[in-house]
Structure formats: structure tokens, C-alpha cells
Scaffold this motif. Structure first.
Motif, mmCIF file in Angstrom:
data_model
loop_
_atom_site.group_PDB
_atom_site.id
_atom_site.type_symbol
_atom_site.label_atom_id
_atom_site.label_comp_id
_atom_site.label_asym_id
_atom_site.label_seq_id
_atom_site.Cartn_x
_atom_site.Cartn_y
_atom_site.Cartn_z
ATOM 1 N N GLN A 82 38.945 -23.541 -62.247
ATOM 2 C CA GLN A 82 38.163 -24.314 -61.285
ATOM 3 C C GLN A 82 38.725 -24.176 -59.867
ATOM 4 O O GLN A 82 38.007 -23.969 -58.906
ATOM 5 N N ASN A 83 40.034 -24.331 -59.751
ATOM 6 C CA ASN A 83 40.677 -24.186 -58.432
ATOM 7 C C ASN A 83 41.250 -22.778 -58.349
ATOM 8 O O ASN A 83 42.409 -22.543 -58.641
ATOM 9 N N TYR A 84 40.365 -21.850 -57.991
ATOM 10 C CA TYR A 84 40.687 -20.437 -57.857
ATOM 11 C C TYR A 84 42.029 -20.230 -57.142
ATOM 12 O O TYR A 84 42.106 -20.292 -55.930
ATOM 13 N N ALA A 85 43.076 -19.977 -57.907
ATOM 14 C CA ALA A 85 44.399 -19.852 -57.313
ATOM 15 C C ALA A 85 44.623 -18.430 -56.801
ATOM 16 O O ALA A 85 45.210 -17.598 -57.469
ATOM 17 N N GLY A 136 34.727 -21.298 -49.528
ATOM 18 C CA GLY A 136 35.023 -21.609 -50.936
ATOM 19 C C GLY A 136 34.313 -20.667 -51.896
ATOM 20 O O GLY A 136 34.886 -20.201 -52.874
ATOM 21 N N GLN A 140 35.949 -18.012 -54.511
ATOM 22 C CA GLN A 140 35.710 -18.000 -55.951
ATOM 23 C C GLN A 140 35.221 -16.630 -56.394
ATOM 24 O O GLN A 140 35.552 -16.177 -57.491
ATOM 25 N N ASN A 163 33.745 -26.623 -57.878
ATOM 26 C CA ASN A 163 34.218 -26.992 -56.537
ATOM 27 C C ASN A 163 33.300 -26.508 -55.418
ATOM 28 O O ASN A 163 33.606 -26.696 -54.245
#
Ligand code: ADP
Ligand code: ADP
Length: 225
Positions: A82-85, A136, A140, A163
Motif C-alpha cells: 500500500q505504501n509504495y516503499a 502519488g 505507485q 492511498n
């Protein structure tokens, strides 16, 4: 590409059960969606397939290979969170290339793969940017690109769009669908979003309190409005 088979997978954390007796088989090239309330075990199922958690009981096969004891880095699986690192100090191109470099793929092949991935995800004009210079949705797409650049046998996505704002979520969902139609990588996708489940899934697995409640085609899971 490969099918993914779970046979009686359980995972407990200090005697608390996260998932209980999960069995299903995703045929080669299909796109399956896991849904269910928060805490029902969706992430644990994905993380177990990726090798980021080990099953307390049960057998997991990727293709014909029993992978229970194969560590994450040796599984031919790519996961997107979810939180594209993304790596903040690397450019988009370097981010996409990272997994290939780790695997010591030849430089020429890396360059080609980065081009192909950038083209399929409309990232060509962004290859020299750093993540913080991207929106964002673009970030992603880079995270998806980094995962598919490795050409994994299995693609695992944990709420990859949640997100993003509504418009981007729609656009990226359509792109994901096209990407899957093009590449045909066996995919397991976690979401809370009914539209995503309906439009992306060949099958939907409904989890509740760590157990499978139902498996079916989207039309059999969601009543027509
Ligand atoms: P979901 O993704 O459906 O929200 P999770 O797979 O994250 O559900 O969690 C399933 C259950 O397992 C929850 O009750 C959660 O609190 C628990 N759980 C998940 N990971 C851990 C962990 N590392 N330690 C303890 N409990 C965990
Ligand atoms: P998700 O949004 O995917 O459900 P969570 O926010 O529930 O994720 O969990 C994030 C991380 O924390 C995961 O790595 C999960 O394994 C871990 N985790 C979840 N629940 C617990 C818990 N009760 N105790 C310890 N770790 C947990």
C-alpha cells in the motif's frame, strides 16, 4: 508463470490465530482477489505466500514446488504494498532496475527491461526523476514497475491503490487490468474496494476471522445493484 496452491495454511502469533486452515488454488495466469474486514487475515495470507511470514501449519506450492522452507528471496514472487516503499535517493530507472541488479542480471538486459516496463506503465519521461518529484500515482506505478521488471512468476498486491485519490485509483486500476492482460502473471490482490474486486478478479476469496467464507466469481459474490 505458475499456479499457487495453499493447503491447510495456518498462522498463529503467540497462540493467537491470524489465519486458520486456508486452502485454495489460483490457476496459472489468473487474477484472484482477497476481500474481508480489517484483521481477517488478508495480509497474512499474502505475506505467507511471499515468504515474509512462515506458516505454522500447512503446505504452500508455487508451480509444483513446495516452498514452505524456501526463503522469500529465493521465491519467484514480487509483492507491492500500500505504501509504495521506493528508494528515495534513487531515480525511477534505478528503482525499477533494483531487483534485477540484486540478482546480478546483465546490464544490457536490465536496460532493456527498464525500457519495456517504463513503456507499459507510461513512465518513460520520468526515468531520471527521484520519487519525491513524482505524484502519488506515479510513485505507485514505479512500485508496480519495480515488481514486474523482475518478471516474477507470481505477483502479490496488498491494497496497492488505497492511498491514491479517486481519479488516480480508477486510472491505475484500468492500467493494472491491461498490464495483467498483457503479461498474464498469476496475481493475488488484496482490497477493500468492491469496484476493484469486481473489475479485476477472476475469482474472489472472502475471508472472515482467518477463515475462507466463500470463493466465487465476482457476480456470485456481489449482488447486482
Ligand atoms: P488484514 O490484512 O485482513 O487486515 P492481517 O493479516 O493483517 O489482516 O491480520 C490478521 C490478524 O492477525 C489480526 O488479528 C492481526 O492483528 C494479527 N496479526 C497480523 N500480524 C501479526 C503479528 N506480526 N503479530 C501478532 N498478530 C498479528
Ligand atoms: P494491513 O493494513 O495490511 O491490515 P496492519 O496495519 O494491520 O496492516 O499491519 C501492519 C503490520 O503490522 C503487518 O506487518 C502486520 O503483520 C503487523 N501487525 C498487525 N497486527 C499486529 C499485531 N496485533 N501485533 C503485531 N504486529 C501486527
Amino acid at each position: 508463470m505458475a499456479n499457487v496452491r495453499l493447503e491447510g495454511i495456518k498462522r498463529r502469533f503467540n497462540n493467537v490465530s491470524a489465519i486458520e486452515d486456508i486452502s485454495f488454488e489460483v490457476p496459472d495466469g489468473q487474477f484472484w482477489v482477497l476481500v474481508g474486514p480489517s484483521g481477517c487475515g488478508k495480509s497474512t495470507v499474502l505475506r505467507t505466500i511471499a515468504g515474509l511470514e512462515s506458516a505454522t501449519e500447512g503446505n504452500l506450492y508455487i508451480g509444483d514446488v513446495l516452498v514452505n522452507n524456501i526463503p522469500a528471496r529465493h521465491r519467484d514472487v514480487a509483492m507491492v504494498f500500500q505504501n509504495y516503499a521506493l528508494y528515495p535517493h534513487m531515480t525511477v530507472a534505478e528503482n525499477i532496475a533494483f531487483g534485477l541488479q540484486m540478482r546480478k542480471v546483465e546490464a544490457k538486459i536490465i536496460r532493456e527491461r527498464v525500457q519495456v516496463v517504463a513503456q507499459s506503465l507510461a513512465l518513460e519521461h520520468l526515468l531520471d526523476r527521484k520519487p519525491k518529484q513524482l505524484s502519488g500515482g506515479q510513485q505507485q506505478r514505479v512500485a508496480l514497475g519495480r515488481a514486474i521488471a523482475r518478471q516474477p512468476q507470481v505477483f502479490l498486491l496488498d491494497e496497492p491503490l488505497s492511498n491514491l485519490d479517486a481519479q488516480l485509483r480508477d486510472d491505475t486500476r484500468v492500467e493494472l487490468k491491461q498490464l495483467h492482460q498483457k503479461l498474464g502473471i498469476t496475481t493475488i490482490y488484496v482490497t477493500h474496494d468492491q469496484t476493484e474486486a469486481m473489475t479485476l478478479g477472476d475469482r474472489i476469496v472472502v475471508l472472515e476471522r482467518g477463515r475462507i467464507q466463500q470463493i466465487g466469481a465476482p457476480g456470485s459474490i456481489y449482488a447486482k445493484p
